[in-house]
Design a protein around this motif. Structure first.
Motif, PDB file in Angstrom:
ATOM      1  N   GLU A  90      62.758  72.033 103.166  1.00 54.40           N
ATOM      2  CA  GLU A  90      61.795  71.313 102.339  1.00 54.40           C
ATOM      3  C   GLU A  90      60.844  70.436 103.139  1.00 54.40           C
ATOM      4  OE1 GLU A  90      63.437  70.331  98.114  1.00 54.40           O
ATOM      5  OE2 GLU A  90      64.968  69.729  99.563  1.00 54.40           O
TER       6      GLU A  90
ATOM      7  N   GLN B 199      57.347  59.013  97.900  1.00 52.58           N
ATOM      8  CA  GLN B 199      58.708  59.282  98.351  1.00 52.58           C
ATOM      9  C   GLN B 199      58.725  59.226  99.876  1.00 52.58           C
ATOM     10  OE1 GLN B 199      60.463  62.813  96.670  1.00 52.58           O
ATOM     11  NE2 GLN B 199      59.554  62.477  94.653  1.00 52.58           N
TER      12      GLN B 199
ATOM     13  N   HIS C  97      65.699  59.382  95.258  1.00 59.42           N
ATOM     14  CA  HIS C  97      66.404  60.152  94.237  1.00 59.42           C
ATOM     15  C   HIS C  97      66.837  61.533  94.703  1.00 59.42           C
ATOM     16  CE1 HIS C  97      64.979  57.044  91.537  1.00 59.42           C
ATOM     17  NE2 HIS C  97      63.715  57.316  91.883  1.00 59.42           N
ATOM     18  N   LYS C  98      66.741  61.824  96.022  1.00 56.53           N
ATOM     19  CA  LYS C  98      66.968  63.201  96.418  1.00 56.53           C
ATOM     20  C   LYS C  98      67.421  63.309  97.863  1.00 56.53           C
ATOM     21  CE  LYS C  98      64.516  67.654  96.648  1.00 56.53           C
ATOM     22  NZ  LYS C  98      63.233  68.354  96.441  1.00 56.53           N
ATOM     23  N   VAL C  99      68.200  64.345  98.145  1.00 52.99           N
ATOM     24  CA  VAL C  99      68.553  64.712  99.507  1.00 52.99           C
ATOM     25  C   VAL C  99      67.628  65.856  99.938  1.00 52.99           C
ATOM     26  CG1 VAL C  99      70.350  65.636 101.012  1.00 52.99           C
ATOM     27  CG2 VAL C  99      70.964  64.011  99.199  1.00 52.99           C
ATOM     28  N   TRP C 100      67.038  65.727 101.139  1.00 48.03           N
ATOM     29  CA  TRP C 100      66.088  66.703 101.643  1.00 48.03           C
ATOM     30  C   TRP C 100      66.689  67.433 102.845  1.00 48.03           C
ATOM     31  CZ3 TRP C 100      61.171  67.021  99.336  1.00 48.03           C
ATOM     32  CH2 TRP C 100      60.857  65.992  98.444  1.00 48.03           C
TER      33      TRP C 100
ATOM     34  N   ILE D  15      67.191  61.497 103.138  1.00 48.47           N
ATOM     35  CA  ILE D  15      67.231  61.158 101.711  1.00 48.47           C
ATOM     36  C   ILE D  15      66.028  60.306 101.354  1.00 48.47           C
ATOM     37  CG2 ILE D  15      69.744  61.288 101.518  1.00 48.47           C
ATOM     38  CD1 ILE D  15      69.815  58.230 101.707  1.00 48.47           C
ATOM     39  N   SER D  16      65.570  60.448 100.096  1.00 49.79           N
ATOM     40  CA  SER D  16      64.605  59.523  99.509  1.00 49.79           C
ATOM     41  C   SER D  16      65.341  58.778  98.406  1.00 49.79           C
ATOM     42  CB  SER D  16      63.389  60.296  98.973  1.00 49.79           C
ATOM     43  OG  SER D  16      63.791  61.223  97.974  1.00 49.79           O
TER      44      SER D  16
END
Length: 393
Positions: free
Chosen positions: A98, A187, A91-94, A88-89
């Motif tokens: 990706e 990020q 604002h987002k799950v990776w 995760i960053s």
């Protein structure tokens, strides 16, 4: 009275004498004369030299180097890699799709741990990056229209415009705007990256010996195992944090700046033993120069394109920092062969004679009775005189 038989010419006599000598050399056997010199120091030197030569061949040549074997270096090899894990960053799950490049998995795989993202770039005009050489300006006269800087982002329009922030001005360019350092977002993906797992499937083949083997045991369940050199060497699933740790690096620092880690698989196989004795040995080390600012670290750029309202082409530019894993395979296989064994045995037996050569040199050069030894060792025949015809031959 009968006339005397004329003698043979001198040249013919010489030829006959040489012919008899060659015939004698063909049938006769020659052996060197042995002289026993009672000298303890010289005898000690002689035996020590012979012992050292013997130890060299027995221990190093035959035991360490295994010179009695025929060998083959550089096995044919195939490598398949697969990464699993999520992170995760802010604002987002990776997921894997990706942050892993390239996605198909080969001997080289890059795991992205940090991104500098420039979103919503479109083709237009905007200020050039202040990091580009000679991009700063005070007036339009400082910017030449149509000028192209290969280190820059576009073609200059001839206008001097305010920079994205601050009081500086840079030359305007026609490019994908805004340029990379205009609205870049950072990020960090490395928070959970140490727990990523990497499966490294490796199969090798030595064609000379028709020997093949892989680093995954048959009937092995890979779902619930991780690599351990002692207890589970045939489960090639490595945690990324383990690889970085074994290479002697700090994970947080490496994830921030990027770097290249080599996973070296060594297949040294003695094929005179059973197949179970041929096992892969893993080692890990950093390949990029850590302390050279100009070439240390690892990053690359790529872009994702999309359209707004089906008309305007827009892209997101990503400068990715990551840990690149290079899987390197090498090794050597050996098997007993009669030819190298005979060659090395002959070399060993011949080399033992170096001791006698050394002691003869000491005797003839440094000993007090060297003339006496020379007289005993070498016989001088003074009965032979050079025929007149030999000089004419």
């Amino acid at each position: 009275m009968a006339a005397a038989q004329p003698g043979l010419p001198a040249g013919a006599a010489v030829v006959r004498r040489l012919a008899r000598g060659c015939w004698s050399a063909f049938w006769d056997y020659e052996t060197p004369k042995v002289i026993v010199v009672r000298n303890r120091r010289l005898g000690f030197v002689h035996r020590m030299v012979q012992l050292l030569i013997l130890l060299y061949f027995v221990w190093y040549v035959f035991i360490v180097q295994k010179s009695y074997q025929d060998s083959e270096t550089g096995p044919e090899s195939s490598i398949i890699t697969k990464v699993k894990g999520i992170t995760i960053s802010e604002h987002k799950v990776w997921d894997v799709e990706e942050y892993v490049k390239p996605p198909e998995g080969g001997s080289v795989v890059s795991i992205i741990t940090r991104m500098e993202v420039t979103p919503s770039q479109t083709l237009g005009t905007c200020p050039e990056s202040i990091r580009v050489h000679s991009s700063t300006c005070h007036s339009d006269d400082d910017c030449i229209a149509g000028q192209l800087d290969m280190q820059g982002n576009g073609i200059r329009t001839g206008h001097c415009v305010p920079y994205y922030h601050g009081d500086s001005k840079t030359c305007e360019v026609s490019a994908w705007c805004p340029v990379e350092d205009g609205t870049t977002e950072n990020q960090f993906l490395g928070k959970m990256a140490p727990n990523f797992t990497i499966l490294i499937k490796n199969n090798i083949h030595y064609p000379k010996f028709k020997f093949s083997k892989g680093n995954i045991a048959s009937q092995k369940n890979l779902k619930h195992c991780t690599f351990d050199q002692d207890s589970d060497p045939y489960c090639p699933i490595f945690k990324l944090g383990f690889i970085v740790e074994q290479a002697g690096e700090n994970f947080t620092e490496l994830a921030h700046k990027g770097g290249v880690i080599g996973v070296i698989i060594n297949w040294d196989c003695d094929l005179d033993l059973s197949e179970s004795e041929c096992n892969p040995k893993y080692s890990f080390r950093r390949l990029d120069p850590k302390y050279d600012p100009a070439s240390s670290g690892y990053n690359f750029r790529f872009a994702k394109y999309y359209k707004i309202n089906s008309t305007t082409t827009t892209r997101t530019l990503i400068k990715a920092y990551g840990i690149r894993i290079d899987v390197i395979v090498h090794g050597q296989a050996g098997k007993f062969s009669l030819i190298p064994t005979i060659i090395n045995l002959a070399t060993a037996l011949t080399s033992i004679g170096v001791g006698s050569f050394l002691c003869d040199w000491i005797l003839l050069t440094f000993m007090n009775k060297n003339k006496l030894y020379s007289h005993k060792k070498f016989d001088k025949d003074s009965t032979f005189t050079d025929p007149k015809g030999l000089a004419q031959l």
